[in-house]
Scaffold this motif. Structure first.
Motif, PDB file in Angstrom:
ATOM      1  N   SER A   1      49.586  50.864  37.831  1.00  0.00           N
ATOM      2  CA  SER A   1      50.679  50.396  38.682  1.00  0.00           C
ATOM      3  C   SER A   1      50.497  48.921  39.047  1.00  0.00           C
ATOM      4  CB  SER A   1      50.776  51.240  39.955  1.00  0.00           C
ATOM      5  OG  SER A   1      49.596  51.130  40.727  1.00  0.00           O
ATOM      6  N   ILE A   2      49.260  48.494  39.206  1.00  0.00           N
ATOM      7  CA  ILE A   2      48.988  47.086  39.508  1.00  0.00           C
ATOM      8  C   ILE A   2      49.332  46.222  38.298  1.00  0.00           C
ATOM      9  CG2 ILE A   2      47.177  45.395  40.027  1.00  0.00           C
ATOM     10  CD1 ILE A   2      45.780  47.544  41.672  1.00  0.00           C
ATOM     11  N   ILE A   3      48.938  46.683  37.116  1.00  0.00           N
ATOM     12  CA  ILE A   3      49.251  45.934  35.895  1.00  0.00           C
ATOM     13  C   ILE A   3      50.764  45.829  35.728  1.00  0.00           C
ATOM     14  CG2 ILE A   3      49.006  45.861  33.389  1.00  0.00           C
ATOM     15  CD1 ILE A   3      46.394  47.436  33.695  1.00  0.00           C
ATOM     16  N   GLN A   4      51.469  46.916  35.969  1.00  0.00           N
ATOM     17  CA  GLN A   4      52.934  46.910  35.868  1.00  0.00           C
ATOM     18  C   GLN A   4      53.536  45.891  36.829  1.00  0.00           C
ATOM     19  OE1 GLN A   4      55.162  48.261  33.945  1.00  0.00           O
ATOM     20  NE2 GLN A   4      54.336  50.101  33.003  1.00  0.00           N
ATOM     21  N   SER A   5      52.977  45.765  38.015  1.00  0.00           N
ATOM     22  CA  SER A   5      53.529  44.856  39.021  1.00  0.00           C
ATOM     23  C   SER A   5      53.371  43.395  38.630  1.00  0.00           C
ATOM     24  CB  SER A   5      52.863  45.095  40.376  1.00  0.00           C
ATOM     25  OG  SER A   5      51.530  44.605  40.398  1.00  0.00           O
ATOM     26  N   LEU A   6      52.445  43.106  37.710  1.00  0.00           N
ATOM     27  CA  LEU A   6      52.206  41.728  37.282  1.00  0.00           C
ATOM     28  C   LEU A   6      53.190  41.272  36.208  1.00  0.00           C
ATOM     29  CD1 LEU A   6      48.303  41.855  36.979  1.00  0.00           C
ATOM     30  CD2 LEU A   6      49.636  40.884  38.863  1.00  0.00           C
ATOM     31  N   ILE A   7      53.885  42.213  35.598  1.00  0.00           N
ATOM     32  CA  ILE A   7      54.793  41.889  34.496  1.00  0.00           C
ATOM     33  C   ILE A   7      56.083  41.263  35.046  1.00  0.00           C
ATOM     34  CG2 ILE A   7      56.151  42.811  32.581  1.00  0.00           C
ATOM     35  CD1 ILE A   7      54.070  45.079  32.401  1.00  0.00           C
TER      36      ILE A   7
END
Length: 344
Positions: free
Chosen positions: A336-342
């Motif tokens: 979810s953190i990685i997704q938020s960086l996109i």
């Protein structure tokens, strides 16, 4: 529109048509390792040609990132080869921006006494596109040798006024500001000299708005993390290439809180984009605004130079997304953190 101009527009839109989709991003985020990311990029995306000779079993994050950056640089270079009135200028912009990024990286390493790392991270493909003496720069061990390596370049004239302080530290933030002011100045000179009508209006709006939000983000960062005075903050900005008036910038610099900076920015027309872009962190706002504007213009502008620079901005964002995902997977961050960086 001339045949050549149409070719630039069509080529840029065709390249954008191969961009990563939401499905691609979801598939990459689901990968368990850097090697898996490389396999996906190699098998399912337009990055395949850049990775065709690479064995996923031997892949290293640094090498993967370098190959992707090299691929992007040559994509830009091939687009700028079309003989339009703006292509040569934007080609120069790409080169100067890369030169400045490398100079700033060297200065940061110089401040940490780690200049030996410079050559190992330098994009080797860029050597034949720059007039800088990279070998001399890589071998510099102090600021005097650094300036000597830049001798004869415009960057020497910009940076020669600076000196290390008593601790041997350089004011990298000020130096960075002057270097990017030079790059921006050349872009605005190009636009005002060669662009006309709606082409000029769209290009100016794009670069003004991007710098408006760069100023906004930098004020937030300098106030929050460095607690600098309004006077010092203003010396770290490039207001001459902004649509924000001096009074508004003064008010943001003097604001007592981040919330007040937001309120001041949102009181201006372009500042209202903040509520529309869907950001997670304040640092996301400027790149998300750039992405939003570029996506709008690549679809709706009829001006080849606008479509071309929009494609460049979108491709830069895509590469930033890929690198962020690779880093997140490498350090096993929550999905979810990685997704938020996109940015999309």
């Amino acid at each position: 529109m001339s045949t050549t101009s149409y070719a630039v527009l069509a080529k840029a839109r065709a390249k954008y048509g191969r961009h990563l989709t939401d499905r691609d991003y979801s598939s990459i985020v689901a990968c368990q390792s850097v090697a898996e990311v490389m396999v996906y990029l190699k098998s399912h995306t337009h990055f395949s040609s850049a990775l065709s000779e690479v064995n996923e079993r031997d892949v290293h994050r640094g090498r993967l990132e370098m190959l992707l950056r090299q691929y992007q640089f040559y994509e830009f270079d091939s687009l700028c080869r079309y003989d339009s009135s703006m292509s040569e200028g934007f080609s120069r912009y790409v080169v100067e921006k890369t030169e400045v990024e490398q100079i700033i990286r060297f200065l940061i390493l110089l401040n940490s006494n780690s200049t030996e790392k410079f050559i190992f991270q330098f994009p080797a493909y860029f050597v034949k596109h720059t007039s800088l003496d990279i070998n001399k720069l890589a071998n510099a061990r102090d600021y005097s040798e650094f300036l000597s390596a830049l001798s004869g370049s415009v960057y020497y004239d910009i940076l020669k006024i600076y000196k290390p302080d008593r601790r041997g530290m350089l004011p990298v933030s000020y130096m960075e500001n002057k270097l990017y002011a030079y790059v921006l100045g050349n872009v605005f000179e190009l636009i005002k000299k060669k662009a006309k009508g709606t082409e000029r209006k769209e290009l100016l709006q794009m670069f003004y708005t991007i710098n408006d939000y760069t100023i906004f983000s930098k004020i937030l960062r300098l106030k929050k993390y460095y607690n600098l005075s309004p006077e010092v903050i203003k010396t770290n900005l490039i207001p001459e290439y902004s649509d924000l008036n001096a009074k508004m910038i003064d008010r943001m610099c003097a604001a007592e809180s981040s919330a007040e900076v937001f309120r001041i920015m949102q009181s201006k027309g372009c500042g209202r984009l903040i509520n529309k872009i869907g950001y997670t962190y304040a640092s996301d706002i400027s790149p998300r605004v750039q992405y939003r504007m570029a996506k709008k213009y690549i679809h709706f502008s009829d001006n080849p130079s606008v479509v071309m620079i929009s494609y460049m901005f979108l491709a830069e964002t895509e590469l930033t997304n890929v690198i962020s995902m690779i880093e997140g997977i490498r350090y096993q961050l929550d999905k979810s953190i990685i997704q938020s960086l996109i940015i999309r």
